[in-house]
Design a protein around this motif. Structure first.
Motif, PDB file in Angstrom:
ATOM      1  N   VAL A   1       0.838  -1.198   0.000  1.00  0.00           N
ATOM      2  CA  VAL A   1       0.000   0.000   0.000  1.00  0.00           C
ATOM      3  C   VAL A   1       0.876   1.252   0.000  1.00  0.00           C
ATOM      4  O   VAL A   1       2.055   1.210   0.354  1.00  0.00           O
ATOM      5  CB  VAL A   1      -0.948   0.022   1.224  1.00  0.00           C
ATOM      6  N   GLU A   2       0.265   2.351  -0.400  1.00  0.00           N
ATOM      7  CA  GLU A   2       0.936   3.641  -0.374  1.00  0.00           C
ATOM      8  C   GLU A   2       0.446   4.444   0.830  1.00  0.00           C
ATOM      9  O   GLU A   2      -0.703   4.293   1.259  1.00  0.00           O
ATOM     10  CB  GLU A   2       0.649   4.419  -1.663  1.00  0.00           C
ATOM     11  N   LYS A   3       1.286   5.288   1.371  1.00  0.00           N
ATOM     12  CA  LYS A   3       0.904   6.138   2.499  1.00  0.00           C
ATOM     13  C   LYS A   3      -0.345   6.938   2.148  1.00  0.00           C
ATOM     14  O   LYS A   3      -0.435   7.527   1.068  1.00  0.00           O
ATOM     15  CB  LYS A   3       2.051   7.087   2.857  1.00  0.00           C
ATOM     16  N   GLY A   4      -1.309   6.941   3.060  1.00  0.00           N
ATOM     17  CA  GLY A   4      -2.545   7.686   2.855  1.00  0.00           C
ATOM     18  C   GLY A   4      -3.650   6.902   2.185  1.00  0.00           C
ATOM     19  O   GLY A   4      -4.804   7.351   2.157  1.00  0.00           O
ATOM     20  N   LEU A   5      -3.343   5.711   1.650  1.00  0.00           N
ATOM     21  CA  LEU A   5      -4.366   4.897   0.998  1.00  0.00           C
ATOM     22  C   LEU A   5      -5.396   4.427   2.020  1.00  0.00           C
ATOM     23  O   LEU A   5      -5.061   4.059   3.149  1.00  0.00           O
ATOM     24  CB  LEU A   5      -3.723   3.681   0.327  1.00  0.00           C
ATOM     25  N   LYS A   6      -6.650   4.405   1.618  1.00  0.00           N
ATOM     26  CA  LYS A   6      -7.698   3.856   2.482  1.00  0.00           C
ATOM     27  C   LYS A   6      -7.501   2.351   2.602  1.00  0.00           C
ATOM     28  O   LYS A   6      -7.491   1.638   1.601  1.00  0.00           O
ATOM     29  CB  LYS A   6      -9.078   4.148   1.894  1.00  0.00           C
ATOM     30  N   ILE A   7      -7.310   1.886   3.825  1.00  0.00           N
ATOM     31  CA  ILE A   7      -7.079   0.453   4.036  1.00  0.00           C
ATOM     32  C   ILE A   7      -8.168  -0.191   4.888  1.00  0.00           C
ATOM     33  O   ILE A   7      -8.208  -1.414   5.044  1.00  0.00           O
ATOM     34  CB  ILE A   7      -5.712   0.198   4.708  1.00  0.00           C
ATOM     35  N   GLY A   8      -9.062   0.622   5.461  1.00  0.00           N
ATOM     36  CA  GLY A   8     -10.104   0.072   6.308  1.00  0.00           C
ATOM     37  C   GLY A   8     -11.227   1.057   6.531  1.00  0.00           C
ATOM     38  O   GLY A   8     -11.173   2.215   6.099  1.00  0.00           O
ATOM     39  N   ASP A   9     -12.268   0.580   7.226  1.00  0.00           N
ATOM     40  CA  ASP A   9     -13.460   1.381   7.442  1.00  0.00           C
ATOM     41  C   ASP A   9     -14.099   0.966   8.765  1.00  0.00           C
ATOM     42  O   ASP A   9     -14.190  -0.220   9.070  1.00  0.00           O
ATOM     43  CB  ASP A   9     -14.441   1.141   6.287  1.00  0.00           C
ATOM     44  N   ILE A  10     -14.524   1.958   9.557  1.00  0.00           N
ATOM     45  CA  ILE A  10     -15.163   1.696  10.851  1.00  0.00           C
ATOM     46  C   ILE A  10     -16.587   2.234  10.824  1.00  0.00           C
ATOM     47  O   ILE A  10     -16.836   3.338  10.318  1.00  0.00           O
ATOM     48  CB  ILE A  10     -14.364   2.342  12.000  1.00  0.00           C
ATOM     49  N   ASP A  11     -17.515   1.475  11.365  1.00  0.00           N
ATOM     50  CA  ASP A  11     -18.929   1.853  11.378  1.00  0.00           C
ATOM     51  C   ASP A  11     -19.399   1.999  12.824  1.00  0.00           C
ATOM     52  O   ASP A  11     -19.335   1.043  13.607  1.00  0.00           O
ATOM     53  CB  ASP A  11     -19.750   0.775  10.661  1.00  0.00           C
ATOM     54  N   ALA A  12     -19.869   3.193  13.175  1.00  0.00           N
ATOM     55  CA  ALA A  12     -20.308   3.462  14.543  1.00  0.00           C
ATOM     56  C   ALA A  12     -21.579   2.707  14.920  1.00  0.00           C
ATOM     57  O   ALA A  12     -21.890   2.561  16.107  1.00  0.00           O
ATOM     58  CB  ALA A  12     -20.543   4.965  14.728  1.00  0.00           C
ATOM     59  N   ARG A  13     -22.304   2.192  13.937  1.00  0.00           N
ATOM     60  CA  ARG A  13     -23.573   1.506  14.233  1.00  0.00           C
ATOM     61  C   ARG A  13     -23.362   0.145  14.896  1.00  0.00           C
ATOM     62  O   ARG A  13     -24.285  -0.400  15.510  1.00  0.00           O
ATOM     63  CB  ARG A  13     -24.389   1.359  12.945  1.00  0.00           C
ATOM     64  N   GLU A  14     -22.159  -0.403  14.745  1.00  0.00           N
ATOM     65  CA  GLU A  14     -21.751  -1.628  15.452  1.00  0.00           C
ATOM     66  C   GLU A  14     -22.691  -2.809  15.210  1.00  0.00           C
ATOM     67  O   GLU A  14     -22.970  -3.593  16.116  1.00  0.00           O
ATOM     68  CB  GLU A  14     -21.609  -1.359  16.954  1.00  0.00           C
ATOM     69  N   LYS A  15     -23.172  -2.947  13.972  1.00  0.00           N
ATOM     70  CA  LYS A  15     -24.028  -4.080  13.629  1.00  0.00           C
ATOM     71  C   LYS A  15     -23.270  -5.012  12.686  1.00  0.00           C
ATOM     72  O   LYS A  15     -22.883  -4.606  11.595  1.00  0.00           O
ATOM     73  CB  LYS A  15     -25.327  -3.600  12.975  1.00  0.00           C
ATOM     74  N   LYS A  16     -23.087  -6.261  13.120  1.00  0.00           N
ATOM     75  CA  LYS A  16     -22.287  -7.197  12.328  1.00  0.00           C
ATOM     76  C   LYS A  16     -22.901  -7.494  10.965  1.00  0.00           C
ATOM     77  O   LYS A  16     -22.179  -7.792  10.012  1.00  0.00           O
ATOM     78  CB  LYS A  16     -22.082  -8.503  13.104  1.00  0.00           C
ATOM     79  N   GLU A  17     -24.232  -7.399  10.874  1.00  0.00           N
ATOM     80  CA  GLU A  17     -24.854  -7.692   9.582  1.00  0.00           C
ATOM     81  C   GLU A  17     -24.420  -6.710   8.502  1.00  0.00           C
ATOM     82  O   GLU A  17     -24.403  -7.041   7.319  1.00  0.00           O
ATOM     83  CB  GLU A  17     -26.384  -7.700   9.698  1.00  0.00           C
ATOM     84  N   TYR A  18     -24.028  -5.488   8.909  1.00  0.00           N
ATOM     85  CA  TYR A  18     -23.550  -4.512   7.932  1.00  0.00           C
ATOM     86  C   TYR A  18     -22.192  -4.903   7.351  1.00  0.00           C
ATOM     87  O   TYR A  18     -21.778  -4.359   6.324  1.00  0.00           O
ATOM     88  CB  TYR A  18     -23.463  -3.122   8.557  1.00  0.00           C
ATOM     89  N   CYS A  19     -21.515  -5.821   8.008  1.00  0.00           N
ATOM     90  CA  CYS A  19     -20.209  -6.281   7.512  1.00  0.00           C
ATOM     91  C   CYS A  19     -20.339  -7.332   6.416  1.00  0.00           C
ATOM     92  O   CYS A  19     -19.373  -7.582   5.683  1.00  0.00           O
ATOM     93  CB  CYS A  19     -19.381  -6.863   8.660  1.00  0.00           C
ATOM     94  N   VAL A  20     -21.507  -7.945   6.308  1.00  0.00           N
ATOM     95  CA  VAL A  20     -21.670  -9.066   5.374  1.00  0.00           C
ATOM     96  C   VAL A  20     -22.833  -8.871   4.412  1.00  0.00           C
ATOM     97  O   VAL A  20     -23.200  -9.794   3.688  1.00  0.00           O
ATOM     98  CB  VAL A  20     -21.851 -10.398   6.139  1.00  0.00           C
ATOM     99  N   THR A  21     -23.427  -7.673   4.408  1.00  0.00           N
ATOM    100  CA  THR A  21     -24.518  -7.393   3.486  1.00  0.00           C
ATOM    101  C   THR A  21     -24.180  -6.178   2.621  1.00  0.00           C
ATOM    102  O   THR A  21     -23.450  -5.281   3.048  1.00  0.00           O
ATOM    103  CB  THR A  21     -25.839  -7.134   4.225  1.00  0.00           C
TER     104      THR A  21
END
Length: 259
Positions: free
Chosen positions: A219-239
């Protein structure tokens, strides 16, 4: 109808899913090392795992058009490593959709198929494609643009649960990524979530890890490598996200003149 989709990340997957549900043949192209952060809902995962199940559909890595046709006839979505989408010349799609999300046109032309659709900024309806689909969150999300372009990229992600830029996990340095958390893990603000190029990366907010690049990717510096969701619902990770679904329905409307 024969559909060719350039790109196989999460938004492209939402588009592919809508066409697949409607019974169309879907072939997707991607690069050799995909950089889709939301891997669990991206058919690009098939590139390095062989297969990628997303909700009811399965993406299958293929090597050529013959394998692609067999996969599609069996009810799957074909995924091929083909950065320039050269398979278009053999496949001869009825509809070509550029969903690479590069924020600029990397080579799609209005004559590439009877219907050519550009997803997001970088395309001009009537010039390099027939239709453009709006990708910016808000009242226009998923809108079919028949003349002109989508809203320019602001560099700021859409708001989810009151958070925008804080949602993103970016590489602290260029080099290999070593994730320290997995998709679906709950994290706290300030927690170590990855190491890139030997430099720690910390969460900018608390929530659930909705996306994270696969281990070992350069990866290059500054590249988006992840994402966090404040809603904390696992179904949003797989749908498939609401955003991807709306964009997919917009593409369907552009292709067939209806939702």
């Amino acid at each position: 109808m024969k559909i060719l989709i350039k790109g196989a990340g999460d938004l492209a997957t939402g588009i592919a899913y809508e066409f697949w549900l409607a019974g169309h043949q879907v072939l997707m192209t991607d690069i050799e090392i995909p950089l889709a952060v939301r891997r669990t809902v991206s058919f690009s995962r098939a590139v390095y795992e062989g297969e990628a199940q997303v909700e009811q559909a399965k993406g299958v890595l293929v090597r050529n058009l013959e394998e692609a046709l067999r996969t599609m006839q069996a009810g799957g979505i074909a995924v091929i490593v083909d950065e320039q989408a050269k398979i278009r010349e053999e496949y001869r799609p009825d509809i070509l959709i550029d969903s690479i999300m590069a924020k600029r046109n990397l080579g799609t032309r209005i004559g590439d198929a009877p219907v050519v659709i550009g997803i997001g900024p970088g395309f001009t309806a009537g010039l390099d494609c027939h239709y453009v689909i709006e990708t910016q969150r808000g009242p226009s999300l998923g809108q079919v643009i028949r003349e002109g372009s989508a809203i320019p990229n602001t560099g700021i992600p859409g708001e989810i649960a009151g958070y925008t830029i804080e949602r993103l996990i970016r590489a602290s340095a260029s080099g290999v990524i070593e994730p320290q958390v997995r998709i679906g893990d709950l994290v706290k603000k300030g927690q170590l979530v990855a190491v890139t190029g030997g430099v720690p990366v910390y969460a900018q907010m608390s929530g659930i890890v909705r996306g994270m690049l696969q281990e070992g990717v350069q990866v290059e510096k500054g590249l988006k490598i992840g994402d966090i969701d404040a809603r904390e619902k696992k179904e949003y990770c797989v749908t498939i996200s609401d955003k991807a679904r709306k964009i997919g329905r917009g593409a369907m409307e552009a292709a067939f003149g209806k939702d």
